[in-house]
Design a protein around this motif. Structure first.
Motif: not given
Length: 125
Positions: A28-32, A55-57, A68-70, A98-103
């Protein structure tokens, strides 16, 4: 990986709800994480997404300033706090991962690898 969304319900205009999405399996901690919604007879709509670090939303235009998403990585849970609900918020809300995690911008539904079963939100006027 399983996504279990909950927290939907029937509320009146102006009320608040908090949706939760618990993720079983995976990292989970790796996912977006994110939320989409779909109202009857309408196209699927992007609601919000949060990257792996929080850090990115990004938010959809129709919910900016109200939702608000958290996330809580220790609980493997993503949240969607929905305030000042309107009848047009009525929809089935889907949690996504999203397993990539980065937005790098507003996502496409195809960016997400896993989808939950949906939780219904009805806002009555």
């Amino acid at each position: 990986v399983q996504l279990q969304a909950s927290g939907g319900g029937l509320v009146q205009v102006g009320a608040s709800l908090r949706l939760s999405c618990v993720v079983g399996g995976g990292l989970f901690s790796n996912y977006a994480m994110g939320w989409f919604r779909q109202a009857p007879g309408k196209e699927r709509e992007f609601v919000a997404t949060i990257d792996w670090s929080g850090g990115r939303i990004y938010y959809g235009d129709s919910v900016k300033g109200r939702f608000t998403i958290s996330r809580d990585n220790a609980k493997k849970t993503a949240y969607l706090q929905m305030n000042t609900l309107k009848p047009e918020d009525t929809a089935t809300y889907y949690c996504v991962a999203d397993t990539y995690g980065v937005l790098d911008g507003i996502p496409d539904p195809s960016d997400y690898d896993y989808w939950g079963q949906g939780t219904e939100v009805t806002v009555s006027s």
